[in-house]
Design a protein around this motif. Sequence first.
Motif, PDB file in Angstrom:
ATOM      1  N   VAL A  99       8.979  23.179  34.573  1.00 24.74           N
ATOM      2  CA  VAL A  99       9.685  23.977  35.575  1.00 24.74           C
ATOM      3  C   VAL A  99      10.283  25.200  34.894  1.00 24.74           C
ATOM      4  CG1 VAL A  99      11.495  23.966  37.340  1.00 24.74           C
ATOM      5  CG2 VAL A  99      10.237  21.861  36.846  1.00 24.74           C
ATOM      6  N   THR A 100       9.923  26.393  35.397  1.00 18.27           N
ATOM      7  CA  THR A 100      10.427  27.636  34.839  1.00 18.27           C
ATOM      8  C   THR A 100      10.999  28.523  35.944  1.00 18.27           C
ATOM      9  OG1 THR A 100       8.283  28.742  35.025  1.00 18.27           O
ATOM     10  CG2 THR A 100       8.760  27.630  32.926  1.00 18.27           C
ATOM     11  N   ALA A 101      11.919  29.409  35.539  1.00 13.14           N
ATOM     12  CA  ALA A 101      12.481  30.414  36.452  1.00 13.14           C
ATOM     13  C   ALA A 101      12.839  31.645  35.636  1.00 13.14           C
ATOM     14  CB  ALA A 101      13.718  29.886  37.155  1.00 13.14           C
ATOM     15  N   ASP A 102      12.334  32.791  36.033  1.00 16.01           N
ATOM     16  CA  ASP A 102      12.616  34.064  35.351  1.00 16.01           C
ATOM     17  C   ASP A 102      12.399  33.980  33.838  1.00 16.01           C
ATOM     18  OD1 ASP A 102      13.106  35.636  37.524  1.00 16.01           O
ATOM     19  OD2 ASP A 102      15.290  35.581  37.360  1.00 16.01           O
ATOM     20  N   GLY A 103      11.362  33.306  33.425  1.00 16.01           N
ATOM     21  CA  GLY A 103      11.043  33.201  32.012  1.00 16.01           C
ATOM     22  C   GLY A 103      11.823  32.131  31.264  1.00 16.01           C
ATOM     23  N   TYR A 104      12.740  31.453  31.914  1.00  9.69           N
ATOM     24  CA  TYR A 104      13.508  30.368  31.294  1.00  9.69           C
ATOM     25  C   TYR A 104      12.869  29.028  31.648  1.00  9.69           C
ATOM     26  CZ  TYR A 104      17.249  33.795  30.727  1.00  9.69           C
ATOM     27  OH  TYR A 104      17.981  34.899  30.389  1.00  9.69           O
TER      28      TYR A 104
END
Length: 173
Positions: A52-57
């Motif tokens: 699970v990723t969000a905005d490269g994190y």
Amino acid sequence: MSGVRPLAVLFVAGLYAMTGATTARAQDLVSSLVRAADPQPFSPDDLLFMEVTADGYRLAETMNVYGSRSGVYVPLGEFSRVADFAVGVFPAEGRAEGWVGSRDRELRLDLTSRTAVIGNRQISFEPGQAAFYDGDLYLRIDLLEQLLPVRLRADVNAQTLVVVPTEPLPFQQ
């Protein structure tokens, strides 16, 4: 299949009789268990482990997600923890509750009535959009996107779940 419920009631009634509880209480318990599991939109064979990723994190290296012909199902409790939403799941009561973004925007979800409230908006959902399974409440992506300020892109082949925030997530603030 019609004989399953009477057998289950008799079994649970027998267990309850040992503790002094009534048959009516046993029937209530069986009915709530059947409601919570009917229909089950996925099976253990549909388990996927997704990053699970969000905005490269990277929010989670792996998350148990279920992908079936009905859609992709994400665990609300675990997703809320990794995205830092204040939402708790209560399987025994058939509900989830908390708040999203601010305490003013409460989230309440009731699987029995198939309704959810986010802020001042009420949402009704179909039986196949949510199911309790293995201690968490799994929501199909389309329902999760209605409740939380996210858009989700699940790639079953790459085993990735990309979170696209529609407003800043708690870890981004």
